[in-house]
Design a protein around this motif. Structure first.
Motif, PDB file in Angstrom:
ATOM      1  N   TRP A 107     -17.006 -74.301  -7.421  1.00 31.47           N
ATOM      2  CA  TRP A 107     -18.182 -73.716  -8.031  1.00 31.47           C
ATOM      3  C   TRP A 107     -19.495 -74.236  -7.278  1.00 31.47           C
ATOM      4  N   THR A 108     -20.570 -73.290  -7.146  1.00 27.98           N
ATOM      5  CA  THR A 108     -21.997 -73.894  -6.643  1.00 27.98           C
ATOM      6  C   THR A 108     -22.633 -73.721  -7.949  1.00 27.98           C
ATOM      7  N   MET A 109     -23.265 -74.822  -8.458  1.00 32.99           N
ATOM      8  CA  MET A 109     -24.100 -75.010  -9.770  1.00 32.99           C
ATOM      9  C   MET A 109     -25.034 -76.171  -9.617  1.00 32.99           C
ATOM     10  N   GLY A 110     -26.155 -75.766 -10.615  1.00 35.18           N
ATOM     11  CA  GLY A 110     -27.045 -77.015 -10.715  1.00 35.18           C
ATOM     12  C   GLY A 110     -26.468 -78.267 -10.801  1.00 35.18           C
TER      13      GLY A 110
ATOM     14  N   ALA B 249     -34.944 -68.840 -14.475  1.00 36.90           N
ATOM     15  CA  ALA B 249     -34.762 -67.771 -13.354  1.00 36.90           C
ATOM     16  C   ALA B 249     -34.721 -68.346 -12.096  1.00 36.90           C
ATOM     17  N   THR B 250     -35.145 -69.700 -12.163  1.00 39.48           N
ATOM     18  CA  THR B 250     -35.033 -70.370 -10.675  1.00 39.48           C
ATOM     19  C   THR B 250     -33.991 -71.121 -10.466  1.00 39.48           C
ATOM     20  N   GLY B 251     -32.965 -71.130 -11.410  1.00 42.57           N
ATOM     21  CA  GLY B 251     -31.695 -71.932 -11.199  1.00 42.57           C
ATOM     22  C   GLY B 251     -30.525 -71.020 -10.822  1.00 42.57           C
ATOM     23  N   SER B 252     -29.204 -71.835 -10.666  1.00 38.74           N
ATOM     24  CA  SER B 252     -28.174 -71.161 -10.025  1.00 38.74           C
ATOM     25  C   SER B 252     -27.592 -70.013 -10.818  1.00 38.74           C
ATOM     26  N   VAL B 253     -27.515 -70.024 -12.370  1.00 39.24           N
ATOM     27  CA  VAL B 253     -27.494 -68.873 -13.149  1.00 39.24           C
ATOM     28  C   VAL B 253     -28.416 -67.890 -13.305  1.00 39.24           C
TER      29      VAL B 253
ATOM     30  N   SER C  71     -31.351 -79.441 -23.158  1.00 33.73           N
ATOM     31  CA  SER C  71     -31.915 -78.954 -24.556  1.00 33.73           C
ATOM     32  C   SER C  71     -33.043 -78.285 -24.780  1.00 33.73           C
ATOM     33  N   ALA C  72     -33.733 -78.085 -23.604  1.00 31.67           N
ATOM     34  CA  ALA C  72     -34.911 -76.898 -23.656  1.00 31.67           C
ATOM     35  C   ALA C  72     -34.529 -75.855 -23.893  1.00 31.67           C
ATOM     36  N   GLY C  73     -33.021 -75.466 -23.926  1.00 31.55           N
ATOM     37  CA  GLY C  73     -32.542 -74.156 -23.831  1.00 31.55           C
ATOM     38  C   GLY C  73     -32.489 -73.816 -25.434  1.00 31.55           C
TER      39      GLY C  73
ATOM     40  N   ALA D  19     -25.783 -68.986 -21.287  1.00 33.48           N
ATOM     41  CA  ALA D  19     -25.127 -70.069 -20.463  1.00 33.48           C
ATOM     42  C   ALA D  19     -25.530 -71.623 -20.750  1.00 33.48           C
ATOM     43  N   ASN D  20     -26.675 -71.641 -21.310  1.00 29.96           N
ATOM     44  CA  ASN D  20     -27.236 -72.865 -21.540  1.00 29.96           C
ATOM     45  C   ASN D  20     -26.190 -73.727 -22.603  1.00 29.96           C
ATOM     46  N   LYS D  21     -25.541 -74.643 -21.945  1.00 24.50           N
ATOM     47  CA  LYS D  21     -24.588 -75.330 -22.784  1.00 24.50           C
ATOM     48  C   LYS D  21     -25.171 -76.208 -24.012  1.00 24.50           C
ATOM     49  N   GLU D  22     -26.242 -76.740 -23.722  1.00 26.78           N
ATOM     50  CA  GLU D  22     -26.946 -77.612 -24.493  1.00 26.78           C
ATOM     51  C   GLU D  22     -27.235 -76.977 -25.990  1.00 26.78           C
ATOM     52  N   SER D  23     -27.386 -75.573 -25.952  1.00 24.30           N
ATOM     53  CA  SER D  23     -27.692 -74.750 -27.029  1.00 24.30           C
ATOM     54  C   SER D  23     -26.629 -75.157 -28.285  1.00 24.30           C
TER      55      SER D  23
ATOM     56  N   VAL E 269     -21.489 -66.570 -21.484  1.00 22.13           N
ATOM     57  CA  VAL E 269     -21.659 -66.737 -19.960  1.00 22.13           C
ATOM     58  C   VAL E 269     -20.576 -67.710 -19.517  1.00 22.13           C
ATOM     59  N   ASP E 270     -20.575 -68.801 -19.805  1.00 21.06           N
ATOM     60  CA  ASP E 270     -19.752 -69.853 -19.201  1.00 21.06           C
ATOM     61  C   ASP E 270     -18.377 -69.093 -19.040  1.00 21.06           C
ATOM     62  N   SER E 271     -17.682 -69.280 -17.762  1.00 26.18           N
ATOM     63  CA  SER E 271     -16.563 -68.693 -17.516  1.00 26.18           C
ATOM     64  C   SER E 271     -15.430 -68.886 -18.380  1.00 26.18           C
TER      65      SER E 271
ATOM     66  N   ARG F 195     -26.887 -81.168 -12.717  1.00 25.39           N
ATOM     67  CA  ARG F 195     -26.520 -81.719 -13.856  1.00 25.39           C
ATOM     68  C   ARG F 195     -25.091 -81.356 -14.330  1.00 25.39           C
ATOM     69  N   ILE F 196     -24.757 -79.930 -14.149  1.00 24.44           N
ATOM     70  CA  ILE F 196     -23.338 -79.516 -14.407  1.00 24.44           C
ATOM     71  C   ILE F 196     -22.375 -79.851 -13.509  1.00 24.44           C
ATOM     72  N   THR F 197     -22.900 -79.998 -12.169  1.00 16.11           N
ATOM     73  CA  THR F 197     -22.027 -80.590 -11.093  1.00 16.11           C
ATOM     74  C   THR F 197     -21.251 -81.866 -11.505  1.00 16.11           C
TER      75      THR F 197
ATOM     76  N   ASP G 189     -16.517 -66.622  -9.597  1.00 16.28           N
ATOM     77  CA  ASP G 189     -17.978 -66.176  -9.280  1.00 16.28           C
ATOM     78  C   ASP G 189     -18.685 -65.889 -10.553  1.00 16.28           C
ATOM     79  N   MET G 190     -19.767 -66.537 -10.819  1.00 13.03           N
ATOM     80  CA  MET G 190     -20.524 -66.426 -12.124  1.00 13.03           C
ATOM     81  C   MET G 190     -21.079 -65.175 -12.427  1.00 13.03           C
ATOM     82  N   ARG G 191     -21.315 -64.434 -11.363  1.00 11.95           N
ATOM     83  CA  ARG G 191     -21.851 -63.047 -11.571  1.00 11.95           C
ATOM     84  C   ARG G 191     -20.852 -62.249 -12.416  1.00 11.95           C
TER      85      ARG G 191
HETATM   86  N1  LIG Z   1     -24.460 -72.718 -12.662  1.00  9.52           N
HETATM   87  C1  LIG Z   1     -23.275 -72.588 -13.236  1.00  9.52           C
HETATM   88  O1  LIG Z   1     -22.440 -71.778 -12.562  1.00  9.52           O
HETATM   89  C2  LIG Z   1     -23.152 -72.812 -14.557  1.00  9.52           C
HETATM   90  C3  LIG Z   1     -21.900 -72.268 -15.208  1.00  9.52           C
HETATM   91  C4  LIG Z   1     -21.550 -72.291 -16.667  1.00  9.52           C
HETATM   92  C5  LIG Z   1     -22.742 -72.764 -17.513  1.00  9.52           C
HETATM   93  N2  LIG Z   1     -23.863 -73.368 -16.924  1.00  9.52           N
HETATM   94  C6  LIG Z   1     -24.950 -73.747 -17.884  1.00  9.52           C
HETATM   95  O2  LIG Z   1     -26.065 -72.965 -17.612  1.00  9.52           O
HETATM   96  C7  LIG Z   1     -27.210 -73.762 -17.802  1.00  9.52           C
HETATM   97  C8  LIG Z   1     -28.207 -73.675 -16.465  1.00  9.52           C
HETATM   98  O3  LIG Z   1     -27.229 -74.352 -15.206  1.00  9.52           O
HETATM   99  P1  LIG Z   1     -27.889 -74.109 -13.845  1.00  9.52           P
HETATM  100  O4  LIG Z   1     -26.672 -74.633 -13.074  1.00  9.52           O
HETATM  101  O5  LIG Z   1     -28.187 -72.641 -13.333  1.00  9.52           O
HETATM  102  O6  LIG Z   1     -29.146 -75.153 -13.770  1.00  9.52           O
HETATM  103  P2  LIG Z   1     -29.876 -75.273 -12.614  1.00  9.52           P
HETATM  104  O7  LIG Z   1     -29.589 -74.766 -11.401  1.00  9.52           O
HETATM  105  O8  LIG Z   1     -30.403 -76.814 -12.668  1.00  9.52           O
HETATM  106  O9  LIG Z   1     -31.228 -74.487 -13.176  1.00  9.52           O
HETATM  107  C9  LIG Z   1     -31.949 -74.736 -14.515  1.00  9.52           C
HETATM  108  C10 LIG Z   1     -33.003 -73.761 -14.456  1.00  9.52           C
HETATM  109  O10 LIG Z   1     -33.563 -73.983 -15.813  1.00  9.52           O
HETATM  110  C11 LIG Z   1     -35.114 -74.101 -15.680  1.00  9.52           C
HETATM  111  N3  LIG Z   1     -35.716 -74.920 -16.710  1.00  9.52           N
HETATM  112  C12 LIG Z   1     -35.449 -76.467 -16.903  1.00  9.52           C
HETATM  113  N4  LIG Z   1     -36.203 -76.958 -17.935  1.00  9.52           N
HETATM  114  C13 LIG Z   1     -36.747 -75.722 -18.523  1.00  9.52           C
HETATM  115  C14 LIG Z   1     -37.570 -75.494 -19.664  1.00  9.52           C
HETATM  116  N5  LIG Z   1     -38.032 -76.483 -20.268  1.00  9.52           N
HETATM  117  N6  LIG Z   1     -38.152 -74.372 -19.752  1.00  9.52           N
HETATM  118  C15 LIG Z   1     -37.775 -73.203 -18.936  1.00  9.52           C
HETATM  119  N7  LIG Z   1     -36.727 -73.379 -18.027  1.00  9.52           N
HETATM  120  C16 LIG Z   1     -36.444 -74.682 -17.700  1.00  9.52           C
HETATM  121  C17 LIG Z   1     -35.240 -74.633 -14.367  1.00  9.52           C
HETATM  122  O11 LIG Z   1     -36.546 -74.454 -13.752  1.00  9.52           O
HETATM  123  P3  LIG Z   1     -37.162 -75.094 -12.589  1.00  9.52           P
HETATM  124  O12 LIG Z   1     -36.722 -74.644 -11.380  1.00  9.52           O
HETATM  125  O13 LIG Z   1     -38.621 -74.693 -12.564  1.00  9.52           O
HETATM  126  O14 LIG Z   1     -37.154 -76.622 -12.643  1.00  9.52           O
HETATM  127  C18 LIG Z   1     -34.350 -73.582 -13.583  1.00  9.52           C
HETATM  128  O15 LIG Z   1     -34.912 -72.350 -13.319  1.00  9.52           O
HETATM  129  C19 LIG Z   1     -26.858 -75.314 -18.053  1.00  9.52           C
HETATM  130  O16 LIG Z   1     -26.777 -75.552 -19.358  1.00  9.52           O
HETATM  131  C20 LIG Z   1     -25.356 -75.144 -17.527  1.00  9.52           C
HETATM  132  O17 LIG Z   1     -24.424 -76.138 -18.103  1.00  9.52           O
HETATM  133  C21 LIG Z   1     -24.072 -73.112 -15.461  1.00  9.52           C
END
Ligand SMILES: NC(=O)c1ccc[n+]([C@@H]2O[C@H](COP(=O)([O-])OP(=O)(O)OC[C@H]3O[C@@H](n4cnc5c(N)ncnc54)[C@H](OP(=O)(O)O)[C@@H]3O)[C@@H](O)[C@H]2O)c1
Length: 380
Positions: free
Chosen positions: A196-199, A10-14, A98-100, A117-121, A143-145, A201-203, A259-261
């Motif tokens: 895109w503005t993302m976390g 909930a605290t990440g980009s998605v 992979s925690a996802g 969205a979690n790709k690693e799943s 969810v991935d676009s 690792r994915i960037t 726009d990921m929304r």
């Molecule tokens: N961002 C995008 O636009 C986008 C687009 C397509 C797909 N994705 C995929 O979506 C996933 C998330 O990407 P993101 O860019 O949103 O990443 P991000 O901004 O780095 O956010 C990751 C989130 O996961 C949480 N997290 C990490 N380890 C965890 C755990 N063990 N248990 C529960 N929560 C955990 C983090 O919590 P903390 O803040 O406490 O560390 C944070 O809330 C990735 O797999 C990415 O490839 C993202």
């Protein structure tokens, strides 16, 4: 009717964008989780007083601080899976890494909708996730676009009539550079994604094109077509989110401003389309270009796609090795151009064991992390 949402990551980009969509839709939020007990997670927990709160890896100080949430809070690595099992919910999995995987499986086994969205799943545990989907009564909406685009193109179509899936890639910040020029790029350069503005690792994965190879693996798992029927084209404007070509020669695509929304909302409201982004695209202002990826400058594309073709433990190993290599790059211990090399050499060291359960996935994950870490250590 929109089901209560469980927002993992909930605290990440998605995750943040999902909460923005939930507010806009007036959707109830039944659970929120993240890795740490951060101020941001605490603020989210206060904003949704009915929601369960998961903290996967709290410090002792965070445990004390989160005591304010009383019985609502769950601590530890199983917290996200517990939230994902809340009955009759839509679980938006925006965890990174992979925690996802376990929460994805838990959501599907609990007959929930998994907005993934979690790709690693799917990359690391594709067969396990797809098996949970078949066994449970749950649904998986990408969810991935790119995968959302393919999912939307496939509505009303028969998978047997698909000739090719064509995934678009922005090309990242280094499109047009040669392999030699990429030797000296810094994390700061790589974190500057053009569209895109993302976390983090994915960037970085977008800059190496590893992300696109992971998406090829995801697409193969989700739609069940062969690797030879999945192609990647570079489309720097990120307006065409992907294409599907059918056996009669017709090609469908899904387009929109990056726009990921939009895909997040669609995964929540599917099969309905509810009012969303108010920005009206101006197609006459678009210049849409497509080009072949540069496989020499960005070898991660082939290295990871080949891991997908090999199947078994190799996609999971590629994911783990990439995660370790990206983290080493971000902390200045590895050059950008060495990321693909670390992945390739890790894959060479992993035996072809079967991958039937979540525990099998994590065994490979651990082994590959160990191998990649040792290779990076030896290279330093
Ligand atoms: N961002 C995008 O636009 C986008 C687009 C397509 C797909 N994705 C995929 O979506 C996933 C998330 O990407 P993101 O860019 O949103 O990443 P991000 O901004 O780095 O956010 C990751 C989130 O996961 C949480 N997290 C990490 N380890 C965890 C755990 N063990 N248990 C529960 N929560 C955990 C983090 O919590 P903390 O803040 O406490 O560390 C944070 O809330 C990735 O797999 C990415 O490839 C993202």
């Amino acid at each position: 009717m929109i089901r209560p949402l469980v927002v993992l990551g909930a605290t990440g980009s998605v995750g943040r964008q999902t909460l923005a969509v939930a507010t806009k839709l007036g959707a109830p939020v039944a659970g929120v989780a993240a890795r740490r007990g951060s101020d941001e997670l605490a603020a989210v927990a206060r904003a949704y007083p009915e929601a369960l709160v998961g903290v996967a890896a709290p410090t002792s100080e965070e445990r004390e601080r989160f005591a304010e949430f009383g019985k609502r809070v769950r601590f530890g690595p199983d917290a996200s899976s517990e939230l994902a099992s809340l009955p009759r919910s839509t679980v938006v999995n925006g965890v990174v890494g992979s925690a996802g995987l376990r929460p994805s499986v838990a959501a599907l086994e609990a007959d929930n909708r998994l907005a993934l969205a979690n790709k690693e799943s799917l990359v690391a545990g594709g067969p396990v996730v797809m098996d949970a989907l078949r066994r449970g009564g749950g649904e998986l909406i990408p969810v991935d676009s790119e995968h959302s685009a393919i999912f939307q193109c496939m509505l009303g179509e028969d998978i047997e009539t698909v000739r090719r899936l064509i995934l678009t890639a922005s090309g990242g910040p280094f499109r047009g550079r040669t392999r030699e020029e990429l030797e000296t790029v810094t994390p700061r350069d790589a974190l500057r994604h053009p569209t895109w503005t993302m976390g983090a690792r994915i960037t970085i994965d977008s800059a190496t094109l590893a992300n696109k190879a992971f998406e090829v693996i995801e697409a193969q798992q989700l739609f069940g077509v062969g690797y030879d029927a999945i192609e990647v084209v570079v489309h720097p404007q990120s307006i065409i989110h992907s294409f599907v070509e059918f056996s009669d020669g017709s090609i469908k695509a899904q387009l929109g401003e990056p726009d990921m929304r939009v895909p997040i909302q669609y995964a929540i409201t599917y099969p309905s389309r509810l009012p969303g982004s108010e920005r009206r695209p101006a197609p006459a202002s678009w210049t849409l270009t497509l080009e072949q990826p540069d496989r020499d400058a960005f070898p991660a594309l082939d290295v990871i796609s080949d891991a997908g073709r090999r199947g078994g433990p190799y996609p999971a190993a590629a994911n783990a090795a990439d995660e370790i290599a990206v983290s080493a790059f971000l902390t200045g211990r590895l050059g950008f151009a060495a990321i693909a090399d670390i992945i390739e050499r890790t894959l060479d060291a992993i035996p072809a064991v079967p991958l039937d359960t979540v525990d099998d996935v994590f065994a490979v994950d651990r082994e590959a992390r160990g191998v990649a870490g040792a290779l990076i250590g030896a290279a330093c």
